[in-house]
Structures are given as C-alpha cells and as structure tokens.
Design an enzyme around this catalytic site. Structure first.
Site, PDB file in Angstrom:
ATOM      1  N   CYS A 375       0.796  -1.230   0.000  1.00 20.03           N
ATOM      2  CA  CYS A 375       0.000   0.000   0.000  1.00 20.03           C
ATOM      3  C   CYS A 375       0.832   1.286   0.000  1.00 20.03           C
ATOM      4  O   CYS A 375       0.629   2.159  -0.861  1.00 20.03           O
ATOM      5  CB  CYS A 375      -0.968   0.015   1.172  1.00 20.03           C
ATOM      6  SG  CYS A 375      -1.520  -1.592   1.738  1.00 20.03           S
ATOM      7  N   ARG A 404       6.330 -11.280   5.831  1.00 15.40           N
ATOM      8  CA  ARG A 404       5.827 -11.047   7.185  1.00 15.40           C
ATOM      9  C   ARG A 404       6.464 -12.059   8.129  1.00 15.40           C
ATOM     10  O   ARG A 404       6.566 -13.247   7.803  1.00 15.40           O
ATOM     11  CB  ARG A 404       4.297 -11.151   7.232  1.00 15.40           C
ATOM     12  CG  ARG A 404       3.615 -10.063   6.416  1.00 15.40           C
ATOM     13  CD  ARG A 404       2.114 -10.107   6.461  1.00 15.40           C
ATOM     14  NE  ARG A 404       1.544  -9.124   5.548  1.00 15.40           N
ATOM     15  CZ  ARG A 404       0.259  -9.012   5.254  1.00 15.40           C
ATOM     16  NH1 ARG A 404      -0.619  -9.843   5.825  1.00 15.40           N
ATOM     17  NH2 ARG A 404      -0.166  -8.086   4.412  1.00 15.40           N
ATOM     18  N   GLN A 422       1.104 -11.145  -3.604  1.00 20.87           N
ATOM     19  CA  GLN A 422      -0.309 -10.777  -3.662  1.00 20.87           C
ATOM     20  C   GLN A 422      -0.711 -10.377  -5.075  1.00 20.87           C
ATOM     21  O   GLN A 422       0.089  -9.806  -5.818  1.00 20.87           O
ATOM     22  CB  GLN A 422      -0.591  -9.602  -2.723  1.00 20.87           C
ATOM     23  CG  GLN A 422      -0.357  -9.900  -1.248  1.00 20.87           C
ATOM     24  CD  GLN A 422      -0.622  -8.675  -0.391  1.00 20.87           C
ATOM     25  OE1 GLN A 422      -0.127  -7.590  -0.667  1.00 20.87           O
ATOM     26  NE2 GLN A 422      -1.404  -8.857   0.655  1.00 20.87           N
ATOM     27  N   ASP A 424      -2.270  -7.809  -5.864  1.00 14.46           N
ATOM     28  CA  ASP A 424      -2.658  -6.608  -5.139  1.00 14.46           C
ATOM     29  C   ASP A 424      -2.978  -5.474  -6.109  1.00 14.46           C
ATOM     30  O   ASP A 424      -2.376  -5.373  -7.181  1.00 14.46           O
ATOM     31  CB  ASP A 424      -1.495  -6.196  -4.231  1.00 14.46           C
ATOM     32  CG  ASP A 424      -1.949  -5.395  -3.032  1.00 14.46           C
ATOM     33  OD1 ASP A 424      -3.168  -5.244  -2.849  1.00 14.46           O
ATOM     34  OD2 ASP A 424      -1.080  -4.931  -2.280  1.00 14.46           O
ATOM     35  N   HIS A 426      -4.566  -1.095  -5.980  1.00 15.60           N
ATOM     36  CA  HIS A 426      -5.136   0.029  -5.241  1.00 15.60           C
ATOM     37  C   HIS A 426      -5.797   0.972  -6.235  1.00 15.60           C
ATOM     38  O   HIS A 426      -5.201   1.313  -7.265  1.00 15.60           O
ATOM     39  CB  HIS A 426      -4.057   0.743  -4.429  1.00 15.60           C
ATOM     40  CG  HIS A 426      -3.497  -0.124  -3.349  1.00 15.60           C
ATOM     41  ND1 HIS A 426      -2.403  -0.942  -3.551  1.00 15.60           N
ATOM     42  CD2 HIS A 426      -3.899  -0.341  -2.073  1.00 15.60           C
ATOM     43  CE1 HIS A 426      -2.152  -1.614  -2.436  1.00 15.60           C
ATOM     44  NE2 HIS A 426      -3.049  -1.271  -1.528  1.00 15.60           N
ATOM     45  N   LYS A 510     -13.826  -3.239   5.575  1.00 12.99           N
ATOM     46  CA  LYS A 510     -13.522  -4.045   4.390  1.00 12.99           C
ATOM     47  C   LYS A 510     -14.637  -5.037   4.098  1.00 12.99           C
ATOM     48  O   LYS A 510     -15.320  -5.525   4.997  1.00 12.99           O
ATOM     49  CB  LYS A 510     -12.200  -4.801   4.573  1.00 12.99           C
ATOM     50  CG  LYS A 510     -12.167  -5.757   5.751  1.00 12.99           C
ATOM     51  CD  LYS A 510     -10.817  -6.475   5.836  1.00 12.99           C
ATOM     52  CE  LYS A 510     -10.751  -7.356   7.084  1.00 12.99           C
ATOM     53  NZ  LYS A 510      -9.509  -8.140   7.148  1.00 12.99           N
ATOM     54  N   HIS A 556      -8.164  -0.584  -1.296  1.00 13.95           N
ATOM     55  CA  HIS A 556      -7.203  -1.692  -1.305  1.00 13.95           C
ATOM     56  C   HIS A 556      -7.983  -2.941  -1.728  1.00 13.95           C
ATOM     57  O   HIS A 556      -9.000  -3.267  -1.106  1.00 13.95           O
ATOM     58  CB  HIS A 556      -6.635  -1.943   0.082  1.00 13.95           C
ATOM     59  CG  HIS A 556      -6.070  -0.735   0.764  1.00 13.95           C
ATOM     60  ND1 HIS A 556      -4.724  -0.611   1.060  1.00 13.95           N
ATOM     61  CD2 HIS A 556      -6.658   0.390   1.235  1.00 13.95           C
ATOM     62  CE1 HIS A 556      -4.520   0.536   1.684  1.00 13.95           C
ATOM     63  NE2 HIS A 556      -5.679   1.161   1.805  1.00 13.95           N
TER      64      HIS A 556
END
Length: 687
Positions: A375, A404, A422, A424, A426, A510, A556
C-alpha cells in the site's frame, strides 16, 4: 399481593411468572416438548441480551428467547464448552493430582490444558480411549450443572486447599468488584461432585450432551499462559457436536481433507517443497511454477480488462515511510527490518566471510524494512507528478512480493508463509466514484470465483475499537461498501451477506469474500477496503474541479489474496485434479509397446504444436504401472498408444477420474485437448 414478572417471548406473547422463576419454568409452562428441548436462554432485562443458564432466575421483567438445537451456532458453542469441562473432570477422576487450567471452545471442538500428576510426566494419545470412556460415564450420569457466585477469597481458598497452583494464581488476579462464578458438575458439595470456575453459561446438565457425539483427537504440549518460561502442560483436543450424525460428517470431512492436503499432493505432483533453510518460503518446482504462471497470466488478463495498470515497487523502504503510514506502530513485530550497512564502523560478530570481510553497521545507522504489504509504495507512485480529478479513478496493480515475520508454529504449508505474492491493487478515486468502483470490483471478483467453481459469502467487517480516522469517515466508508454490495445485488441470503462488527482493519472497513470449497470448508480470500486514512497520512492529493487540493479515497483490493495460499486452496478444492488449463502437464502419451514409440513421439509433436503441455512415457513398463503413476501425479488425460493405434492413427484416451476410455483419432484428440486447455476467461466451454 406481589406483582408478577412479565416475560416477553419472540412471538409477541407475554407470560406472567412468579418472582424467582427461571427460563426453564417458562419453557415448562409452554409445554413439555420445549422444556425437554431448551438448552439455554437469551435474556434481555433492558440493557442488552445475555446468554444465560436455563435455571438462572430472572432479575425482573425481561425479553426471553429459548435456545434449542435448532439454534445450531449457539447450541454447538454451549455443548463444546460443556465437553471441555467434562474432559477436565474425567482426567482428574482418572488421575488424582492432575491440575487443571482452562479449556475453551476452539474452531470445531474444544481443548483443555492440564498438568499431569507427579506420578507421570505427561498424557499421551494412549490415554485418550480411557478419558473418552470416563467422559461418557459423566454424560450418562446426567449430573446437574449448577452455577454459584463466589468471592475472590473463596476461590483462592478453594484452589489452595486442592493444590491447584494454576487456578490459584489466576484467582489472585481476579477483581474483587466483579461477579465471579463457579460451576458444579453434580450437586454442590455432594460426593462425586466436581468444581471449576467459569463465566458460563452451561447446559442444564451433562445429560444434555450426546455421549456419542464427541471424539478426543490429539494431545500436544502447551505452556501455562502461553509463555515458554512457564510450566509445560498437556493440551488435550477434542471435537464435539450435537449428535452422532454431525460427528460422523465431521470425521468424514477430516478424512477427505487429509486426502486433499496440499502438502501431501504437492509432493506427489512434484509441485513445490519447503525446508528449514528458507523457513516459511516456498521452493517452486517447474510443474508448480507452471500453475503459478497460468494463474498470473489469467489475473493479468482480468486486470487489463478491468482498466488496471501494472507497476513494480521496491522490497526495501526506509522505516520512516512505514512510521508515517502507521504500519510501524501497529505491525512492527511482524516486519523484517535491516540496518544500513556502513563500512568499517561496528563489526557484526560472527558474520565473517571466507575473505575475512564482514558487514559493519554504524551506531546511528538508519533502518530499512522489507515490505509486508504494497500500500504505501503505491501511494508514492500515485504522488509522482500532478494528478487531476479528470485522471481518476487510477487503478494500480502489482504482483507484489511481501514478507511477514510469522511465528514458526503458525507456518503451515502454502496456507501461511513468510514470503508471499499478492494479486494486489489500489484504486485512487473521488468520493463520488467509490460506490461504482467497489461495485465493479464485486462483479470482477464474482467472475473470477465462478471461473474456479467456488461459491462464496460476502461479509462486511466494520470499525475496530482501536482505529485511525474520524467516526464520520468510518460512517461514510462503511455505508459506501453497503451501497456497492446492494448495487451489485449481493446483499442477500444467496451471497450470505453478513456484517462482522469490530473486525475491520485499523485504517478501513472491508468487504471479505469467504469461499466454500468442495468439502464445505470456508476460506477468507478476497477483500476490498475503503481507506481515507492512508492518503491523509502520506499526503496523497489530486487537483479537484475547483482547482484546490483534495484527498483521494484509496481502495485496497485483492482477489486471490496471495498466490501461495490460493494455489494451496485450489489443490485441496480439486483434490489435486486441477482443471486442464491449470494442470502443469495436460496430457501424457504412453506406449504399450516400444514399437509404438515413433507414433507416440509424432502424437507429442502434434500436441505441442497445438500448445498442449504434453509429455511422453516411452519406458519399458507395463501400461497399468504407467496409468497408476500418472494418475497419482493427477495428469488430466493419458493417451495410450500401441501398434493398433499407430496403424489406425488413433489414441485410447483415459481421463482422470473416469472409468471408461475413449478411442479417438489423433486429430480429434488434439482438437479436444486444445479446447479443454483454454482458460475459462478465453472460452465459454472449458474442461
């Protein structure tokens, strides 16, 4: 004459009851069938509903809902709570001197942590049959479960007298001003009665449990209060249900899940492996990475079609960036951080190479963090240059590799790793574009999950207690997500629409997509979050129609979640029998006799030209052996050829999972496999 209590029931009727009456009395007054079926009560005296024991008297006028086995979620919670207590009672009855700690409900069952008596080191799997038998005795004895309120000093005195070290320690930390409760199994102080401290509620008696609806599953080591510096305990796990049919169904699911375990199938299919040298990271083998690449290509087509622009951002960023975003304060313990290396300042001990060189770190060295999410980096890309309202929405996507620092004990195959990628993205948009963008995402996610054969539920996770941002922003963001789901037609029973209070992220509410797999398990995978916090903290702006600076809303979103976990889910969902378009090897041409080798290689060449991932098996082995081996590897189609097939230009096609084989011309087989191998987003008819 004393005024009677007024007890309001869900059907709108009101029962007048004597003071001191209980929900059990109301159930009995309604009828013997309900009195027998009632398990607990939801009671509201005007300050909110509370789940209570059936035999606990009303405090005054109240609204009452009686809980029966039809209220399955609540009934299961109660039953599993009671199974845990019965487990502890059974262990202490069998092995006097055992010390008890706590036994909560967990997932599909329960557990209890106990300390073995001095006569033995610990409990083992061999002890479980005896414990189960004793538990059944206690259940069949139908012992009443009786609630009492005690003072903290009473509890301390009781546990000290019984030599319960752990219970004593806990009791000494309880507040004096709270209502502290204990439960007896059996009449209080009667011979054979058993006591534990517990908030409750419980079923009326042990006999309300089904003695054939539970099973003890395993034992494991545990530490008192989860601290490895404390005493080691034995944790005994069980699964508990309302009836034997439910238990059998659960055990069948477990058996099926064992067969589908992605770690086992991953080895058999030669997809990947894990090892300690890279704890929590995956070594992808050629076949496994082929699955990855197909998924990545599929997702890129979906993102391209949805107007996303793909980017790539750094793995390492200055810790100050993560501090500004708020992640460092909330998430630092799960992040990997590394210092800037500065020559010839402060030697790092044992890390010396063969040449005698070693890394050095300055005392005041800055820190870099390996990104646990993408992000903040996407905000930095958005901030390059001047963005006008006319440019919005901007959709930035990344196949972003993240790290992580998950605890060793939490790592689990592909499902929970330290390094993951991911799908991912945005979306930066104006306030007025949020609902439309979320609606489009709902439809995109739906198309993806349908392509993989998943049904799903959509849930809204709302504001947690500890959060960033104003209540007004949270109100707006939560309502926007509700409105988008409604516009997508998903706020209904078909999609399992539900709100999850307090389960949102610290910066945004979310939407969550919970997939249901082939054996009924659910997996939380996709999400979209409506965030006004991060753009503000990282000073992201666009120029509005009025010429002024405005904050964008940052959505996100992810659909797979992570490639690693999604592949693990797919392997288990399909039991390794991946759709043809995803299978690393889509077909194998296997010979019956060596004289057919030339024809087999001709068939392989034709299939390769058509774009099929095909291998040949020309080994001098019996065909049944080859069939078994390729079936274990989950190859979708096996094309068997011998001299007859070579002479006639045919193949005998065996499809995984089907008993009968089909004889096709080679050209027909090529056409069939070409169609079957098409990804679902590129054709309407896939195998």
């Amino acid at each position: 004459m004393t005024e009677l209590l007024k007890i309001s029931l869900p059907d709108g009727t009101v029962r007048e009851m004597e003071h001191g009456s209980t929900p059990a009395d109301v159930a009995a007054a309604i009828g013997p069938g309900l009195a027998k079926a009632a398990l607990a009560a939801r009671v509201d005296h005007g300050s909110g509903a509370e789940l209570r024991d059936l035999n606990r008297p009303f405090d005054g006028d109240a609204e009452l809902a009686l809980i029966t086995s039809r209220d399955e979620a609540e009934a299961l919670e109660l039953a599993r709570h009671d199974y845990a207590h019965v487990l502890a009672e059974a262990v202490q009855a069998l092995w006097p001197g055992t010390q008890i700690t706590f036994g909560p409900v967990s997932g599909d069952g329960f557990y209890y942590d106990v300390k073995a008596p001095e006569t033995r080191e610990r409990f083992s799997m061999d002890d479980l049959p005896a414990i189960e038998a004793k538990m059944r005795e206690i259940i069949i004895a139908d012992k009443p479960l009786v609630r009492e309120v005690w003072s903290r000093q009473q509890l301390i005195k009781k546990w000290e007298a019984d030599g319960e070290v752990f219970k004593t320690e806990w009791a000494k930390e309880l507040p004096e001003d709270e209502e502290l409760t204990v439960y007896w199994s059996g009449e209080p102080l009667a011979n054979g009665s058993w006591l534990d401290m517990c908030r409750g509620p419980h079923l009326p008696s042990t006999g309300r449990l089904d003695p054939n609806a539970f099973k003890l599953m395993r034992v494991a080591g545990a530490y008192w209060r989860g601290d490895q510096n404390n005493a080691q305990l034995t944790r005994i796990y069980g699964t508990g249900w309302l009836n034997k049919k439910q238990l059998n169904a659960h055990l069948h699911r477990l058996e099926e899940a064992g067969k589908r375990d992605h770690r086992k199938l991953g080895r058999e299919m030669n997809l990947f492996h894990l090892q300690e040298e890279a704890m929590g990271s995956v070594f992808w083998h050629p076949k496994g990475y082929r699955v990855w690449r197909e998924l990545e290509s599929y997702m890129r087509r979906k993102m391209d079609g949805g107007g996303y622009r793909e980017i790539k951002t750094p793995q390492l960023m200055d810790v100050r960036q993560w501090t500004q975003s708020g992640h460092w304060g909330k998430y630092a313990e799960n992040m990997f951080a590394v210092p800037d290396i500065v020559p010839q300042v402060k030697e790092l001990g044992d890390f010396v190479g063969e040449s005698g060189a070693s890394p050095h770190v300055a005392d005041d060295a800055g820190w870099m963090a390996i990104k646990p999410m993408n992000c903040p980096a996407h905000v930095l890309v958005f901030k390059q240059g001047i963005t006008s309202y006319r440019d919005l929405p901007i959709r930035l996507g990344e196949m972003g590799c993240c790290h992580r620092n998950e605890p060793h004990g939490a790592l689990h195959g592909l499902m929970r790793v330290r390094q993951f990628t991911q799908d991912d993205a945005h979306i930066f948009c104006t306030d007025n574009q949020v609902v439309e963008e979320v609606r489009k995402f709902c439809e995109l996610a739906d198309s993806v999950y349908q392509d993989f054969g998943f049904s799903y539920h959509v849930k809204l996770a709302t504001r947690p207690e500890k959060r960033f941002g104003s209540d007004a922003d949270w109100d707006k963001a939560e309502q926007e997500l509700r409105d988008a789901v409604a516009e997508a037609g998903m706020d209904n029973e078909k999609y399992g629409w539900e709100e999850l209070p307090g389960e949102g992220a610290f910066y945004a509410p979310k939407l969550e997509w919970h997939l249901t797999d082939a054996i009924g398990r659910t997996w939380q995978v996709g999400t979209i979050q409506s965030d006004r916090v991060l753009p503000d903290r990282l000073d992201a702006t666009y120029v509005g129609e009025d010429g002024g600076r405005h904050r964008p809303v940052m959505l996100h979103r992810a659909i797979f979640g992570s490639y690693e976990r999604f592949i693990g889910i797919l392997i288990e969902h399909y039991a390794g029998r991946l759709p043809v378009w995803l299978a690393p090897v889509q077909a194998v041409v296997a010979t019956v006799v060596t004289d057919a080798n030339d024809y087999a290689q001709e068939a392989v060449a034709k299939l390769e030209t058509a774009g099929i991932r095909v291998e040949s098996d020309l080994r001098n082995e019996k065909i049944n052996y080859k069939v078994r081996e390729h079936s274990l590897a989950k190859v979708p189609h096996l094309l068997v050829v011998g001299m007859r097939e070579a002479e006639e230009g045919t193949v005998a096609m065996r499809t995984l999972g089907e008993k009968e084989q089909k004889v096709l011309s080679l050209d027909e087989a090529v056409a069939f496999l070409t169609n079957a191998a098409n990804p679902p987003d590129l054709c309407s008819d896939s195998a």
